[in-house]
Design an enzyme around this catalytic site. Structure first.
Site, PDB file in Angstrom:
ATOM      1  N   CYS A 107     -50.436 -51.966 138.389  1.00 54.63           N
ATOM      2  CA  CYS A 107     -51.303 -51.724 137.236  1.00 54.63           C
ATOM      3  C   CYS A 107     -52.082 -53.009 137.035  1.00 54.63           C
ATOM      4  CB  CYS A 107     -50.508 -51.375 135.987  1.00 54.63           C
ATOM      5  SG  CYS A 107     -51.571 -51.121 134.540  1.00 54.63           S
ATOM      6  N   CYS A 110     -52.656 -53.936 132.960  1.00 53.63           N
ATOM      7  CA  CYS A 110     -51.523 -54.339 132.116  1.00 53.63           C
ATOM      8  C   CYS A 110     -50.232 -54.107 132.892  1.00 53.63           C
ATOM      9  CB  CYS A 110     -51.543 -53.619 130.783  1.00 53.63           C
ATOM     10  SG  CYS A 110     -51.707 -51.821 130.901  1.00 53.63           S
ATOM     11  N   SER A 111     -49.444 -53.120 132.501  1.00 52.12           N
ATOM     12  CA  SER A 111     -48.192 -52.856 133.229  1.00 52.12           C
ATOM     13  C   SER A 111     -47.808 -51.386 133.095  1.00 52.12           C
ATOM     14  CB  SER A 111     -47.074 -53.760 132.724  1.00 52.12           C
ATOM     15  OG  SER A 111     -46.888 -53.579 131.332  1.00 52.12           O
ATOM     16  N   CYS A 112     -48.784 -50.478 133.195  1.00 49.79           N
ATOM     17  CA  CYS A 112     -48.496 -49.049 133.090  1.00 49.79           C
ATOM     18  C   CYS A 112     -47.500 -48.649 134.173  1.00 49.79           C
ATOM     19  CB  CYS A 112     -49.782 -48.235 133.216  1.00 49.79           C
ATOM     20  SG  CYS A 112     -50.953 -48.544 131.874  1.00 49.79           S
TER      21      CYS A 112
END
Length: 203
Positions: A107, A110-112
Site C-alpha cells: 500500500c 498508507c497501510s491498507c
C-alpha cells in the site's frame, strides 16, 4: 533486511507499546473510550482474525477447484458466507501466483491491508522503505526476505487502497499434495499471502 532492520520501520514511534498504553489510559480517563470495548477488540484480533483466516481460504482453494474458481472471479460472496469480511475487508481481490507470475502486495499511500483475513499488518508492511522500494525494485526487496525468484517468473506488484485490498493465492507446494485442507492450513504463511514469502512445511 527490510523485515529485520529497525531503521526501516520509520512509521513506528520509539517504544510503540508504551505510547499506545499512554494514549489508551488518557482516552479512558477522559471517558472517550470504553475499556471493555477495547478489550473485546483486542480479543477479537488475537483469537478470531489473523493469518489463520486467510490460510483457511488458501487451503480450501488448493483442495476445492470450484471454490478456487469462484474466489478468483469474485471472492466476496464466499468470504461473506465464511464470515471473513468487515472493517478493512469490505472489498477483496484474490490474485493467483503461477510459474509465470509472482504477485506481491503493498500500500504505497498508507497501510491498507485485509485485516479480517490476515490480522494486524506487520511493521515492515507499514514502513516507508517497503512501501517505496517494493514498487521500484520488487526483486531486490523479495530477495531481502529470502525469496529468490527465477528470471523466467515475472513479478507483479498490487497497490492496495481503501477501496480494494488483495490476498495472494500462492502456489501449492508439491510436498503438500494429498493433504486435506485442515492440514494444509499449517503450510500457509502470512508472508505467502502478501507475496513476500512462500508456503512452508510446518515445523
Amino acid at each position: 533486511m527490510l523485515h529485520d532492520d529497525p531503521h526501516a520501520h520509520t512509521l513506528l514511534p520509539p517504544e510503540p507499546e508504551l505510547r499506545v498504553k499512554a494514549l489508551e489510559t488518557l482516552l479512558v480517563a477522559k471517558g472517550l473510550v470504553d475499556p471493555a470495548t477495547l478489550d473485546a477488540i483486542v480479543e477479537q484480533m488475537q483469537n478470531h482474525v489473523g493469518p489463520r483466516a486467510g490460510a483457511r481460504v488458501v487451503a480450501r482453494a488448493w483442495t476445492d477447484p470450484a471454490f478456487r474458481a469462484r474466489i478468483l472471479a469474485d471472492p466476496m460472496p464466499d468470504l461473506i458466507e465464511m464470515e471473513l469480511t468487515g472493517a478493512q475487508g469490505e472489498h477483496v481481490v484474490v490474485v493467483e501466483n503461477t510459474p509465470e507470475v509472482h504477485n506481491v502486495v503493498v500500500c504505497t499511500l498508507c497501510s491498507c491491508y485485509p485485516w479480517p483475513l490476515l490480522g494486524v499488518p506487520p511493521a515492515w508492511y507499514k514502513s516507508d522503505a517497503y512501501r517505496a522500494r517494493v514498487v521500484r525494485e520488487p526483486r531486490a526487496v523479495l530477495a531481502e526476505f529470502g525469496l529468490g525468484l527465477p528470471d523466467t517468473q515475472a513479478v507483479r506488484v498490487w497497490d492496495s487502497t481503501a477501496e480494494m485490498r488483495y490476498l495472494i493465492l500462492p502456489m501449492q507446494p508439491e510436498a503438500s499434495r494429498g493433504l486435506d485442507a485442515g492440514a494444509l492450513e499449517a503450510w500457509v504463511t502470512r508472508n505467502a499471502m502478501i507475496g513476500t514469502g512462500l508456503p512452508e512445511a510446518p515445523a
